[in-house]
Design a protein around this motif. Structure first.
Motif, PDB file in Angstrom:
ATOM      1  N   TRP A 125       0.818  -1.212   0.000  1.00 21.94           N
ATOM      2  CA  TRP A 125       0.000   0.000   0.000  1.00 21.94           C
ATOM      3  C   TRP A 125       0.850   1.260   0.000  1.00 21.94           C
ATOM      4  CZ3 TRP A 125      -4.507   0.826  -1.732  1.00 21.94           C
ATOM      5  CH2 TRP A 125      -5.477  -0.175  -1.668  1.00 21.94           C
ATOM      6  N   VAL A 126       2.026   1.162   0.641  1.00 27.29           N
ATOM      7  CA  VAL A 126       2.923   2.317   0.680  1.00 27.29           C
ATOM      8  C   VAL A 126       3.218   2.793  -0.737  1.00 27.29           C
ATOM      9  CG1 VAL A 126       5.156   3.156   1.464  1.00 27.29           C
ATOM     10  CG2 VAL A 126       3.937   1.442   2.809  1.00 27.29           C
ATOM     11  N   THR A 127       3.610   1.860  -1.616  1.00 23.08           N
ATOM     12  CA  THR A 127       3.958   2.275  -2.977  1.00 23.08           C
ATOM     13  C   THR A 127       2.727   2.672  -3.776  1.00 23.08           C
ATOM     14  OG1 THR A 127       3.877   0.006  -3.756  1.00 23.08           O
ATOM     15  CG2 THR A 127       6.026   0.831  -3.086  1.00 23.08           C
ATOM     16  N   LYS A 133      -1.086   9.109  -5.217  1.00 22.25           N
ATOM     17  CA  LYS A 133      -1.240  10.419  -4.587  1.00 22.25           C
ATOM     18  C   LYS A 133       0.139  11.019  -4.372  1.00 22.25           C
ATOM     19  CE  LYS A 133      -5.801  10.314  -3.108  1.00 22.25           C
ATOM     20  NZ  LYS A 133      -6.156   8.946  -3.397  1.00 22.25           N
ATOM     21  N   PRO A 134       0.766  11.540  -5.436  1.00 20.98           N
ATOM     22  CA  PRO A 134       2.153  12.026  -5.318  1.00 20.98           C
ATOM     23  C   PRO A 134       2.313  13.134  -4.289  1.00 20.98           C
ATOM     24  CG  PRO A 134       1.264  12.350  -7.553  1.00 20.98           C
ATOM     25  CD  PRO A 134       0.222  11.664  -6.777  1.00 20.98           C
ATOM     26  N   ILE A 135       1.216  13.829  -3.988  1.00 18.31           N
ATOM     27  CA  ILE A 135       1.291  14.932  -3.014  1.00 18.31           C
ATOM     28  C   ILE A 135       1.786  14.408  -1.660  1.00 18.31           C
ATOM     29  CG2 ILE A 135      -1.175  14.712  -2.391  1.00 18.31           C
ATOM     30  CD1 ILE A 135       0.344  18.098  -2.736  1.00 18.31           C
ATOM     31  N   ILE A 136       1.342  13.175  -1.293  1.00 22.09           N
ATOM     32  CA  ILE A 136       1.764  12.585  -0.019  1.00 22.09           C
ATOM     33  C   ILE A 136       3.260  12.300  -0.030  1.00 22.09           C
ATOM     34  CG2 ILE A 136       1.510  10.525   1.438  1.00 22.09           C
ATOM     35  CD1 ILE A 136      -1.432  10.525   0.708  1.00 22.09           C
ATOM     36  N   LYS A 137       3.753  11.857  -1.209  1.00 28.42           N
ATOM     37  CA  LYS A 137       5.182  11.592  -1.343  1.00 28.42           C
ATOM     38  C   LYS A 137       5.987  12.863  -1.096  1.00 28.42           C
ATOM     39  CE  LYS A 137       6.692  10.563  -5.509  1.00 28.42           C
ATOM     40  NZ  LYS A 137       6.735   9.710  -6.706  1.00 28.42           N
ATOM     41  N   TYR A 138       5.524  13.986  -1.719  1.00 24.95           N
ATOM     42  CA  TYR A 138       6.263  15.240  -1.573  1.00 24.95           C
ATOM     43  C   TYR A 138       6.183  15.759  -0.142  1.00 24.95           C
ATOM     44  CZ  TYR A 138       6.316  14.980  -6.623  1.00 24.95           C
ATOM     45  OH  TYR A 138       6.500  14.545  -7.890  1.00 24.95           O
ATOM     46  N   LEU A 139       5.016  15.605   0.485  1.00 24.97           N
ATOM     47  CA  LEU A 139       4.877  16.002   1.889  1.00 24.97           C
ATOM     48  C   LEU A 139       5.862  15.232   2.760  1.00 24.97           C
ATOM     49  CD1 LEU A 139       1.017  16.343   2.486  1.00 24.97           C
ATOM     50  CD2 LEU A 139       2.754  18.134   2.690  1.00 24.97           C
ATOM     51  N   LEU A 140       5.941  13.919   2.498  1.00 24.51           N
ATOM     52  CA  LEU A 140       6.820  13.054   3.298  1.00 24.51           C
ATOM     53  C   LEU A 140       8.278  13.453   3.119  1.00 24.51           C
ATOM     54  CD1 LEU A 140       5.856  10.606   5.014  1.00 24.51           C
ATOM     55  CD2 LEU A 140       6.885   9.156   3.271  1.00 24.51           C
ATOM     56  N   ILE A 141       8.680  13.647   1.850  1.00 23.00           N
ATOM     57  CA  ILE A 141      10.067  14.043   1.577  1.00 23.00           C
ATOM     58  C   ILE A 141      10.358  15.402   2.218  1.00 23.00           C
ATOM     59  CG2 ILE A 141      11.699  14.698  -0.243  1.00 23.00           C
ATOM     60  CD1 ILE A 141      10.230  12.643  -2.047  1.00 23.00           C
ATOM     61  N   GLY A 142       9.374  16.314   2.109  1.00 24.13           N
ATOM     62  CA  GLY A 142       9.531  17.643   2.711  1.00 24.13           C
ATOM     63  C   GLY A 142       9.709  17.561   4.208  1.00 24.13           C
TER      64      GLY A 142
END
Lengths: 153, 167
Positions: A125-127, A133-142
């Motif tokens: 589910w993580v991937t 929802k790429p926005i979550i990826k960017y939030l996480l990296i941020g």
């Protein structure tokens, strides 16, 4: 730290299983109730011949995403040793000939990326969330970046 | 040193490690089970037997399948996938496996079954070699765990043969 250990595990699995992508995430419900969306499968690519009943991951010409389905028919040629394989998803009504390239009746050895040997629920589910929802990826990296910058150690 | 972030990280690492360990142990515990399944198949009738327009032999038959797979179930078993395949040799092919029927067994209570069925999938040869052909019926099963390694095995039942004439 987490990223490096994940990379080490990935490369280690590549060596052990001999498959170019040792882990796949199930993306569709065609193998339910065995495999659900978001489950992870460990692949193994050995020289052993393909046999009916095995769950294989295969690529179809003209499709980008590999498919995980079960083998229901095998015809192994006497002279060349080449196999003709037909697959079907456990949860699908009919076999996979409709999914194959136009006019293709059988899968061959070179279509098959590996066979599933192990199973881990939910982890994929993580991937799925990251890609859909790429926005979550960017939030996480941020957030991670912020932690690195602000930590005083 | 003892900040919130540090403690949360330590807790998360510990939880994930523990979860991975439990998964590995429950998968390993499947090896302790030594199953003794049994099955019996009877071909009741050859409904029809002909050569299709593509030149491949095709058969329709009615079968009685009974099996007891209860011993395959452990606490780490999600389901058992079971299928019956016809297996035979032909001059061109060193092995032909054609799945005729399959089913998903969700729990131990359903693992002792008896079914009267015609072949669910088409029993078609590659070519025209089925007249008078002797074949094996093999009951395969594939144990899908809640987590970990998958298991598969089979029972081969031999001594079946197809009629010499099309009908």
């Amino acid at each position: 730290m987490i990223v490096t250990s994940a990379l080490i595990i990935w490369k280690g699995l590549m060596c052990v299983t001999g498959s170019e992508s040792p882990v796949v995430v199930v993306l569709s419900g065609s193998m339910e109730p065995g495999f659900k969306r978001g489950d992870i499968l460990f692949l193994h690519m050995s020289k052993d011949p393909i046999r009916a009943g095995e769950i294989v991951v295969f690529n179809v010409d003209g499709r980008k995403i590999p498919i995980v389905h079960r083998v229901i028919k095998v015809h192994e040629h006497e002279d060349t040793g080449e196999v003709d394989v037909l697959t079907k998803g456990d949860n699908n009504f009919g076999d996979d000939r409709l999914l194959y390239a136009h006019g293709q009746l059988w899968l061959h050895r070179h279509h098959i990326m590996g066979r599933a040997v192990g199973f881990l629920p939910y982890v994929g589910w993580v991937t799925i969330i990251m890609t859909e929802k790429p926005i979550i990826k960017y939030l996480l990296i941020g957030a991670l970046g912020l932690v690195v910058i602000t930590s005083k150690e | 040193m003892h900040s919130f972030g540090y403690r949360a990280n330590a807790l998360l690492t510990f939880a994930v490690t523990l979860l991975a360990l439990i998964c590995a142990m429950s998968s390993l515990s499947d090896n302790l089970n030594s199953p003794s399944p049994s099955s019996h198949v009877k071909v009741l009738n050859i409904n029809w037997f002909q050569k299709s327009t593509q030149g491949n032999d095709e058969v329709s038959m009615t079968m009685n399948i009974s099996a007891n797979l209860q011993s395959l179930f452990t606490w780490n078993t999600k389901q058992v996938f079971v299928f019956l395949a016809a297996e035979y040799e032909t001059p061109q092919n060193s092995l032909n496996q054609v799945s005729l029927w399959d089913g998903i067994i969700p729990s131990k209570e359903h693992a002792k079954f008896w079914i009267h069925t015609t072949n669910k999938y088409r029993f078609t040869d590659q070519g025209s070699n089925l007249q008078g052909k002797e074949f094996n019926l093999t009951l395969h099963w594939h144990v899908m765990p809640k987590t970990g390694k998958m298991f598969a095995d089979k029972i081969v039942m031999s001594g079946f043969s197809l009629p010499v004439e099309y009908r």
